[in-house]
Write a protein that holds these residues in place. Structure first.
Motif, mmCIF file in Angstrom:
data_model
loop_
_atom_site.group_PDB
_atom_site.id
_atom_site.type_symbol
_atom_site.label_atom_id
_atom_site.label_comp_id
_atom_site.label_asym_id
_atom_site.label_seq_id
_atom_site.Cartn_x
_atom_site.Cartn_y
_atom_site.Cartn_z
ATOM 1 N N MET A 52 0.771 -1.206 -0.020
ATOM 2 C CA MET A 52 -0.024 -0.081 -0.107
ATOM 3 C C MET A 52 0.720 1.056 0.067
ATOM 4 O O MET A 52 0.350 2.359 -0.562
ATOM 5 C CB MET A 52 -1.018 -0.021 1.055
ATOM 6 C CG MET A 52 -2.062 -1.039 1.074
ATOM 7 S SD MET A 52 -3.007 -1.013 -0.282
ATOM 8 C CE MET A 52 -3.804 0.681 -0.245
ATOM 9 N N TYR A 53 2.069 1.058 0.723
ATOM 10 C CA TYR A 53 3.117 2.327 0.367
ATOM 11 C C TYR A 53 3.321 2.587 -0.880
ATOM 12 O O TYR A 53 3.334 3.704 -1.424
ATOM 13 C CB TYR A 53 4.285 1.832 1.299
ATOM 14 C CG TYR A 53 5.554 2.842 0.757
ATOM 15 C CD1 TYR A 53 5.719 4.184 1.720
ATOM 16 C CD2 TYR A 53 6.405 2.438 -0.246
ATOM 17 C CE1 TYR A 53 6.533 4.801 1.428
ATOM 18 C CE2 TYR A 53 7.274 3.645 -0.331
ATOM 19 C CZ TYR A 53 7.634 4.547 0.257
ATOM 20 O OH TYR A 53 8.771 5.296 0.094
ATOM 21 N N VAL A 54 3.388 1.735 -1.712
ATOM 22 C CA VAL A 54 3.995 1.661 -3.245
ATOM 23 C C VAL A 54 2.492 2.159 -3.886
ATOM 24 O O VAL A 54 2.706 3.366 -4.915
ATOM 25 C CB VAL A 54 4.256 0.491 -3.810
ATOM 26 C CG1 VAL A 54 4.437 0.675 -5.205
ATOM 27 C CG2 VAL A 54 5.492 -0.129 -3.170
ATOM 28 N N LEU A 55 1.462 1.832 -3.528
ATOM 29 C CA LEU A 55 -0.016 2.270 -4.348
ATOM 30 C C LEU A 55 -0.159 3.659 -4.057
ATOM 31 O O LEU A 55 -0.535 4.463 -4.839
ATOM 32 C CB LEU A 55 -0.869 1.268 -4.166
ATOM 33 C CG LEU A 55 -0.808 0.008 -4.587
ATOM 34 C CD1 LEU A 55 -1.542 -1.364 -3.968
ATOM 35 C CD2 LEU A 55 -1.183 -0.038 -6.242
ATOM 36 N N HIS A 56 0.399 4.003 -2.755
ATOM 37 C CA HIS A 56 0.241 5.494 -2.483
ATOM 38 C C HIS A 56 1.163 6.217 -3.012
ATOM 39 O O HIS A 56 0.543 7.438 -3.775
ATOM 40 C CB HIS A 56 0.324 5.509 -0.752
ATOM 41 C CG HIS A 56 0.404 6.808 -0.252
ATOM 42 N ND1 HIS A 56 -0.742 7.815 -0.081
ATOM 43 C CD2 HIS A 56 1.491 7.718 0.032
ATOM 44 C CE1 HIS A 56 -0.304 8.886 0.278
ATOM 45 N NE2 HIS A 56 0.944 9.289 0.280
#
Length: 370
Positions: A52-56
């Motif tokens: 989710m860090y990357v998708l953020h």
């Protein structure tokens, strides 16, 4: 930053994520996909905080959250439904600073596909790239990326020949998607275990879930989908009520047997202007819980390195050095848990990690800034 011509082979999670990130940086990107349309390998995926860090960073986190679910905990049960252990996902998320999201793979792929189209990148579907064609792409592009999966990666074959062959780990996952009766598992991921067998249920929304039944078996691809579904229902027929509920009415087209393979860690992922990412580079077992997460991390780290002024050879060498320890850890964790689950020799209650939530969060967020 010098703009590059990039050819990406494979339109899965890793390939599309890298294409989106690279195009945002201004690179010229072309994606090649052997299938006729976007496909889904698997029923669903849990995107832990590192994913989710990357998708953020990609600007897609809110879309993913809206399409998926945010489970409160992961509960391990025996086959009768007696709870053994609980992992507090909400607390883990607080340690990491990002949510954990469960999502149907078809929805994740759709979101990535739409984001890619918005960047003006068209996918060349029904295009099987051969070794000869890879060499042609290498001549015409600054970088060729093999994001072409764990089983039939032509780029990995060019790098390693037989040495890069996936390893069958002796068990099958029969996966599917089912309607869920509200309240069946509340908002908890259910991990039901019995020596040599496992059944996992992952709620996505109150009315739908994805699931997998797993057991040790020889590799037999002659049996039909109907055969495997029948064995699934027979094997798990006396298990907990939640297991019976999801097996009653699966979406027929979603049920699929997967003979689970992974890779031994590879000594390198690149040669000249060719590089592997995602499952093509470091496929782990589903027991690692990190397959899609590590694919997204690959895309993010490679894109970050390409934004610098370093020569491509230095970028690809640094990419491997940054990623190999973490991806190898995921591979080893997946194998260790699979051995515990399917050997029939371990104590069920002992298979849950004794690692603290703070330690787990540091492990998952390793290599990601912030």
């Amino acid at each position: 930053m010098q703009k590059k011509r990039i050819a990406i082979i494979g339109a899965g999670v890793a390939g599309m994520a890298l294409a989106i990130l690279a195009r945002k940086q201004g690179h010229e990107v072309q994606v090649y996909e052997r299938a006729a349309t976007l496909t889904t390998m698997g029923a669903g995926v849990t995107l832990w905080p590192n994913a989710m860090y990357v998708l953020h960073k990609m600007g897609l986190a809110q879309q993913v959250i809206r399409a998926g679910g945010t489970p409160e905990s992961l509960c391990q049960y025996d086959r009768s439904g007696n709870r053994q252990t609980t992992l507090d996902i909400g607390e883990l998320n607080r340690h990491c600073g990002y949510a954990s999201v469960t999502i149907l793979r078809r929805d994740l792929i759709r979101i990535l596909g739409e984001a890619l189209a918005e960047q003006g990148v068209a996918i060349k579907f029904a295009t099987s790239v051969t070794c000869k064609e890879v060499n042609s792409l290498r001549q015409a592009n600054d970088l060729v990326v093999g994001a072409d999966g764990r089983m039939q990666s032509v780029v990995r074959q060019m790098l390693f020949a037989e040495a890069g062959t996936p390893c069958y780990q002796g068990f099958i996952n029969v996966i599917g998607v089912s309607k869920l009766r509200p309240g069946t598992l509340a908002n908890h991921i259910g991990d039901f275990r019995h020596p040599t067998e496992r059944f996992g249920i992952v709620p996505v929304r109150p009315d739908i879930c994805y699931w997998a039944g797993a057991w040790r078996t020889s590799l037999d691809e002659s049996r039909t989908q109907h055969d495997w579904l029948g064995e699934l229902r027979q094997r798990f027929g006396g298990w907990a009520e939640a297991v019976q509920a999801v097996l009653k009415h699966p979406e027929p087209e979603s049920v699929r047997p997967i003979f689970v393979h992974d890779l031994d860690p590879l000594p390198y992922w690149h040669q000249d202007n060719m590089v592997l990412i995602g499952d093509a580079a470091h496929a782990s077992l589903p027991t690692s819980g990190q397959g899609a997460c590590q694919a997204l991390e690959d895309a993010w780290q490679l894109a970050c390195l390409m934004s610098q002024r370093d020569p491509l050879s230095a970028v690809l060498s640094q990419f491997y050095r940054l990623r190999i320890e973490k991806t190898t850890m995921a591979q080893h964790v997946g194998r260790q848990l699979a051995q515990q689950l399917f050997s029939g020799q371990s104590d069920e209650s002992a298979t849950h990690s004794a690692m603290s939530l703070a330690q787990l969060s540091r492990l998952w967020m390793q290599g990601l800034d912030g």
